[in-house]
Each structure stands twice: as structure tokens, then as C-alpha cells.
Write an enzyme that holds these catalytic residues in place. Structure first.
Site, PDB file in Angstrom:
ATOM      1  N   LYS A 138       0.852  -1.188   0.000  1.00 51.87           N
ATOM      2  CA  LYS A 138       0.000   0.000   0.000  1.00 51.87           C
ATOM      3  C   LYS A 138       0.889   1.240   0.000  1.00 51.87           C
ATOM      4  CE  LYS A 138      -4.395   1.047   2.256  1.00 51.87           C
ATOM      5  NZ  LYS A 138      -5.133   0.925   3.513  1.00 51.87           N
TER       6      LYS A 138
HETATM    7  O1  G3P Z   1      -9.191   1.891   4.034  1.00 54.07           O
HETATM    8  C1  G3P Z   1      -9.236   3.243   4.402  1.00 54.07           C
HETATM    9  C2  G3P Z   1      -9.767   3.379   5.748  1.00 54.07           C
HETATM   10  O2  G3P Z   1      -8.975   2.729   6.679  1.00 54.07           O
HETATM   11  C3  G3P Z   1     -10.117   4.739   6.161  1.00 54.07           C
HETATM   12  O3  G3P Z   1     -11.321   4.591   6.763  1.00 54.07           O
HETATM   13  O4  G3P Z   1     -13.114   5.079   8.315  1.00 54.07           O
HETATM   14  O5  G3P Z   1     -10.758   5.822   8.826  1.00 54.07           O
HETATM   15  O6  G3P Z   1     -12.078   6.923   7.032  1.00 54.07           O
HETATM   16  P1  G3P Z   1     -11.851   5.663   7.794  1.00 54.07           P
END
Ligand code: G3P
Length: 218
Positions: free
Chosen positions: A87
Site C-alpha cells: 500500500k
Molecule cells: O481503508 C481506508 C480506511 O482505513 C479509512 O477509513 O473510516 O478511517 O475513514 P476511515
């Protein structure tokens, strides 16, 4: 549509795997820290533990921000397990690293994508997956789902093989709209996958079926 779970929590990964619908796992440094996984060796071991639970792709994020750092880390991560996808953040050196990994046959997931321009650049650089963060766009009163639609159109126009990995998914409607728009993959917490299960009429209907069966078989 592939379902990935966005967590570093082994119990939740197991639970999603047992449900029988899991195609892979995405992680990031925040999710690792949330599980208390710190220190390089522990983090690398944790990736291997995740790979042992799921047969699908497991995204492991580089921490470095220069081309040399990302290449060094990414090669080490890719060596860990053949399920690992490296990643890489959407920054200038990240784009260069995506191209490098693509030429070496190392699969990548370009993360922190918030615009169609960034998505186009990542696909041009040969990313395997590109992760638009739809929930975080919604958080700033932008429209995360519009980005999925724009990416689908652009990738289809030029038959890019790069897969749209809708990330920062928060709930069932995000998943359903992403499916309608043709996202290749979605990643979200276990709760977002489980929320697809629920409908009050299912619960009411089942309760009645079972009550009627009991009456007839009393
Ligand atoms: O895969 C991306 C993710 O980890 C971000 O998610 O919910 O932290 O915006 P969030």
C-alpha cells in the site's frame, strides 16, 4: 464485487472469514496502532498472521515517504507472503514507486485518493488497486460516491486494469451504491458488512414463520 475487511483485528477478520464472504483485508498504520501492534517485527508478524486467516489479498502499508524508502519497505513486505499487496500513498514519490513495483510484478494499492486526477495518475503508474476514501469525502461535505462514478468512467474509457477499491466505507448504503456504480472492491469495518444482513421485515417474518410452525406442531 469483492469484499475486503478494513481492520487489523484478528478476531474480526476470522468472523468475516467464517461468514464466507471475505475476499481480502486492508490495513493501515492507524488500524495497526488501534490493535496495539507496534514495532517493525511485530507489525511484520501481524501481516503474516492475517495472511494465515484469509486466503485473499492483504494490503500492507509503507511508512516511508521517499521513493527509496518506499521501495525498500515495499520489497520487504512483498517478500513476507504472496498475498501481500503493497500500500503506497498518493504522493509524488508514491507515484514513482507504483511504477517501479508494477514493473517488478509487485502488486500495489494506492491509498489516500480523493480526486479523479489522483485516480488517473495511479492507474497510469500501474497500480493494481486504487483506494478512494469515500467516507472521508462525505465527512467534509463532499460526495464520495461521485468519485467512484468518475473513476469507473475514466478507467472504462481506457480499459485500465486497475481495480477501484472503495475505501473508508461506513455503512450498508455505501456498499450498495458502490456495487451499483461498479466498484470492483469495497473495504469497510465488519459492522458495514453485517449491516447488509439486516431488515426488520426479515426478523418479523421469521418470528411469524416459527410461531406458526409451533402452533401447527404443538
Ligand atoms: O481503508 C481506508 C480506511 O482505513 C479509512 O477509513 O473510516 O478511517 O475513514 P476511515
Amino acid at each position: 464485487m469483492k469484499f475486503f475487511i478494513d481492520t487489523a483485528n484478528l478476531d474480526q477478520i476470522r468472523e468475516a472469514e467464517e461468514l464466507g464472504v471475505l475476499d481480502g483485508v486492508t490495513t493501515n498504520p492507524s488500524l495497526m496502532a488501534k490493535e496495539g501492534i507496534t514495532g517493525k517485527n511485530n507489525i511484520l508478524k501481524h501481516y503474516v498472521d492475517i495472511c494465515a486467516i484469509t486466503p485473499g489479498d492483504v494490503s500492507a502499508e509503507v511508512i516511508g515517504t521517499t521513493f527509496d524508502q518506499m521501495v525498500r519497505e515495499g520489497e520487504e513486505l512483498a517478500e513476507l507472503h504472496d498475498q501481500i499487496v503493497v500500500k503506497v500513498p498518493m504522493i509524488r514519490d508514491g507515484v514513482k514507486a507504483l511504477r517501479y513495483f508494477s514493473q517488478k510484478g509487485i502488486r500495489t494499492n494506492c491509498t489516500l485518493v480523493f480526486s479523479p486526477g489522483q485516480a488517473l495518475l495511479a492507474a497510469k503508474a500501474g497500480a493494481t488497486y486504487v483506494s478512494p476514501f469515500i467516507g472521508r469525502l462525505d465527512d467534509i461535505s463532499s460526495d464520495g460516491l461521485s468519485l467512484i462514478a468518475e473513476m469507473r468512467e475514466i478507467y472504462d474509457n481506457y480499459a485500465f486494469e486497475t481495480q477501484i477499491l472503495a475505501a473508508s466505507v461506513r455503512h450498508a448504503m455505501h456498499i450498495i451504491e458502490c456495487a451499483k456504480l461498479g466498484a470492483d472492491v469495497m473495504t469497510g469495518p465488519l459492522s458495514s458488512i453485517e449491516s447488509l444482513l439486516k431488515h426488520p421485515l426479515t426478523d418479523i417474518g421469521l418470528e411469524k414463520f416459527l410461531a406458526d410452525y409451533k402452533k401447527g406442531n404443538a
